[in-house]
Write an enzyme that holds these catalytic residues in place. Structure first.
Site, PDB file in Angstrom:
ATOM      1  N   LYS A 126       0.861  -1.181   0.000  1.00  0.00           N
ATOM      2  CA  LYS A 126       0.000   0.000   0.000  1.00  0.00           C
ATOM      3  C   LYS A 126       0.897   1.229   0.000  1.00  0.00           C
ATOM      4  O   LYS A 126       2.035   1.164   0.442  1.00  0.00           O
ATOM      5  CB  LYS A 126      -0.881   0.020   1.246  1.00  0.00           C
ATOM      6  CG  LYS A 126      -2.008  -0.982   1.197  1.00  0.00           C
ATOM      7  CD  LYS A 126      -3.031  -0.615   2.235  1.00  0.00           C
ATOM      8  CE  LYS A 126      -4.074  -1.720   2.359  1.00  0.00           C
ATOM      9  NZ  LYS A 126      -4.706  -1.690   3.659  1.00  0.00           N
ATOM     10  N   HIS A 129       1.878   6.912   2.860  1.00  0.00           N
ATOM     11  CA  HIS A 129       1.205   8.188   2.670  1.00  0.00           C
ATOM     12  C   HIS A 129       1.746   9.269   3.596  1.00  0.00           C
ATOM     13  O   HIS A 129       2.639   9.031   4.419  1.00  0.00           O
ATOM     14  CB  HIS A 129      -0.310   8.038   2.760  1.00  0.00           C
ATOM     15  CG  HIS A 129      -0.788   7.456   4.057  1.00  0.00           C
ATOM     16  ND1 HIS A 129      -0.697   8.142   5.225  1.00  0.00           N
ATOM     17  CD2 HIS A 129      -1.341   6.251   4.342  1.00  0.00           C
ATOM     18  CE1 HIS A 129      -1.194   7.394   6.202  1.00  0.00           C
ATOM     19  NE2 HIS A 129      -1.579   6.235   5.693  1.00  0.00           N
ATOM     20  N   HIS A 132       2.137   8.612   7.248  1.00  0.00           N
ATOM     21  CA  HIS A 132       3.330   7.828   7.603  1.00  0.00           C
ATOM     22  C   HIS A 132       4.569   8.718   7.610  1.00  0.00           C
ATOM     23  O   HIS A 132       5.488   8.514   8.395  1.00  0.00           O
ATOM     24  CB  HIS A 132       3.543   6.681   6.607  1.00  0.00           C
ATOM     25  CG  HIS A 132       2.497   5.613   6.679  1.00  0.00           C
ATOM     26  ND1 HIS A 132       1.769   5.213   5.585  1.00  0.00           N
ATOM     27  CD2 HIS A 132       2.048   4.864   7.718  1.00  0.00           C
ATOM     28  CE1 HIS A 132       0.922   4.266   5.949  1.00  0.00           C
ATOM     29  NE2 HIS A 132       1.066   4.038   7.238  1.00  0.00           N
TER      30      HIS A 132
HETATM   31  N1  ARG Z   1       0.380  -0.083   9.859  1.00  0.00           N
HETATM   32  C1  ARG Z   1      -0.530   0.748  10.574  1.00  0.00           C
HETATM   33  C2  ARG Z   1      -1.073   1.842   9.662  1.00  0.00           C
HETATM   34  O1  ARG Z   1      -0.472   2.185   8.677  1.00  0.00           O
HETATM   35  C3  ARG Z   1       0.099   1.399  11.770  1.00  0.00           C
HETATM   36  C4  ARG Z   1       0.688   0.452  12.779  1.00  0.00           C
HETATM   37  C5  ARG Z   1       0.754   1.065  14.105  1.00  0.00           C
HETATM   38  N2  ARG Z   1       1.393   0.263  15.086  1.00  0.00           N
HETATM   39  C6  ARG Z   1       0.828  -0.680  15.808  1.00  0.00           C
HETATM   40  N3  ARG Z   1       1.557  -1.335  16.675  1.00  0.00           N
HETATM   41  N4  ARG Z   1      -0.435  -0.990  15.667  1.00  0.00           N
HETATM   42  O2  ARG Z   1      -2.120   2.393   9.956  1.00  0.00           O
END
Ligand code: ARG
Length: 568
Positions: A126, A129, A132
């Protein structure tokens, strides 16, 4: 360094029955220097002592002995205003900077404590963005600041590399893989395939069923599914790495969601043992209704795991592996409920109390581009590496216009372009939503990264022009007691406290604002004082102050994730 605040607190402690630490907490910095350097608000004691603030102030004042460090104390409107010895202040600050150089502000306060900082955590296949991006910048800065203050720090990229979306992607790729080319823009292509297969799933229940099967196969280690998953992961990581390289960001651990799959049974066993798991329509849940947090799903009715399951396994693993004192999750505030839930459930994992207490969601707000919304769903997604490159090329253009003869134009443009984006992501309170606007971020005279860089470059060019490396031994500190110099020196003195405030609140914007403040104070000093003049002694003293500002700006910028250009 001399701790003036503590010295004042000790003096007050002789007059009132309070802990020195508590007094230190009460001490304020008055809004303008005429009102002293530190003020003690006596109304805080009025209730306990059953006296008016004025009376208390008078009493304390009568008992406080001045000395080398404190030159005066005045009672004004219920405040006791303390005036410190400015020559001594200049000496202590400049000596410390001279000794520690780029370690100025560092500390050993974190010794023996482990802080995990989880940041970036994009999702495989994905787009990376703009959220991030913000999170990567915030997390990386916190990581660096904790480390600078002596904490054992572990940076974790909790990649979203697991979940039902992969099962769909595998199916899509299996059907149409040969129609696409994954070499050029793998993430874009994978997204296209994902959208196509998701649409088909909506139309055709049977396809959805096949995808579900794929997920089970993936969980059971089926070679075909696993191969494709590995391929998608690799391709995505290569793309993400381009962004990390531009930002100069790194991680100690890349353990993503998939890493925790085989750690789930142990986690579940503990929850079972604690008796908190119940069944609901075939699914395993932890009921958190009593805490007003809904239910936390552990396993779906078909036996598969979810995002929260993997996060809980990660908490258990991290507690065992690192015995952390803090585990910070730099994640958008949209996931508030998720973190409240898993932190609540974590209480039943039988991990050390300090780990349970140390779990913290560092929430940040949304970023929008001033030209419109920026989300994947809306299809107007801006690729983050493109955004970073655009920043660099805009700076290149500015340089071409203003200073075409500049040396190493490209490297410098990169430092400034990246610095602008980094700083603009850290300047506001991180919880606030923000709008990213090119003109604001790249304004060399605004409250921006480039402004701080510009001031730094100015400190350097002053030194170059003077053709002299100022020497602390020759500095007469008496010559640095004009208003502007004192202001700069007091700001330099604050640096260590600023860093502590950052980690106290997990709020790097405190440091970003500090750098603007220091830059502005330096700018006033520069405008009001002739740094290089006929008076040799005065020149030496001012040059030394000038040099010290350069050092602290550079250290601070580095902790935010910005590099300093040599020319601008
Ligand atoms: N991958 C998730 C996202 O892009 C964020 C992960 C955050 N960390 C966690 N331990 N849940 O929304």
């Amino acid at each position: 360094m001399i701790n003036f605040k503590k010295i004042i607190a000790e003096k007050i402690a002789k007059a009132v029955n309070l802990e020195i630490k508590e007094i230190q907490e009460y001490l304020e910095i008055p809004p303008n220097p005429e009102m002293g350097d530190y003020a003690f608000p006596c109304f805080r004691l009025a209730k306990i002592l059953k006296k008016s603030p004025q009376e208390i102030a008078n009493e304390i004042k009568g008992k406080v002995e001045l000395g080398t460090e404190i030159t005066d104390v005045k009672n004004e409107g219920g405040y006791l205003n303390f005036y410190i010895n400015k020559v001594l202040l200049a000496k202590t600050v400049l000596t410390e900077i001279d000794e520690k150089q780029e370690k100025y502000g560092s500390s050993t306060m974190g010794k023996g404590q482990t802080i995990l900082v989880e940041y970036s955590s994009p999702n495989i296949a994905k787009p990376f963005h703009i959220g991030h991006l913000r999170n990567t910048i915030i997390g990386s800065s916190l990581y660096k600041i904790y480390q600078f203050l002596g904490y054992h720090t572990v940076g974790i990229n909790h990649l979203g590399d697991y979940g039902t979306q992969f099962a769909k992607l595998i199916e899509g790729y299996k059907r149409w893989g040969n129609e696409y080319n994954l070499d050029e823009n793998p993430i874009e292509v994978l997204t296209q395939i994902y959208v196509r297969i998701s649409d088909l799933c909506k139309e055709d229940e049977k396809v959805l069923e096949i995808c579900r099967e794929n997920f089970k196969k993936l969980e059971n280690g089926d070679p075909y599914c696993l191969d494709l998953w590995t391929k998608f992961r690799k391709l995505s990581l290569k793309e993400f790495q381009k962004i990390y390289d531009l930002l100069d960001v790194s991680f100690d651990s890349w353990n993503g969601e998939s890493f925790y799959i085989d750690k789930i049974p142990e986690m579940e066993k503990r929850l079972e043992k604690a008796g908190v798991i119940t069944e609901s329509e075939g699914a395993k849940i932890v009921d958190l209704e009593d805490q007003n947090l809904g239910v936390c799903m552990i396993r779906k009715a078909d036996g598969t795991t979810i995002y929260a399951t993997r996060d809980l396994a990660a908490i258990l693993y991290r507690a065992q592996e690192y015995e952390f004192d803090k585990c910070l999750y730099v994640v958008a505030y949209e996931q508030n409920l998720h973190f409240k839930q898993i932190f609540e459930v974590a209480k039943f994992l039988e991990i050390p109390e300090k780990c349970v207490k140390g779990l913290e969601h560092v929430r940040y707000g949304m970023t929008r581009l001033s030209t419109g919304k920026m989300s994947t769903r809306e299809g107007t997604a801006v690729k983050v590496d493109d955004l970073l490159k655009e920043s660099i090329s805009r700076v290149q253009k500015i340089i071409e216009e203003k200073n075409p003869e500049m040396e190493n134009k490209e490297q410098e443009a990169e430092k400034i372009g990246i610095g602008a984006v980094v700083f603009s992501n850290l300047y506001n309170n991180i919880i606030k939503d923000q709008i990213f606007d090119w003109d604001t971020a790249l304004n060399f005279n605004g409250e921006t990264g480039p402004y701080v860089q510009y001031i730094y470059v100015r400190t350097n060019s002053v030194l170059e022009k003077a053709e002299l490396v100022p020497d602390l031994k020759k500095v007469d500190f008496e010559l640095l007691t004009d208003t502007e110099s004192i202001k700069v020196i007091s700001t330099l003195y604050e640096f260590e406290d600023i860093l502590k405030a950052v980690i106290d609140k997990n709020e790097p914007s405190i440091l970003a604002r500090y750098l603007i403040n220091l830059s502005q104070n330096y700018s006033n000093f520069y405008n009001e004082n002739k740094i290089i003049g006929d008076d040799e002694k005065l020149t030496e003293a001012r040059l030394f102050l000038n040099k010290s500002v350069g050092i602290v700006l550079k250290v601070g910028a580095k902790l935010l994730g910005m590099k300093m250009p040599n020319k601008m």
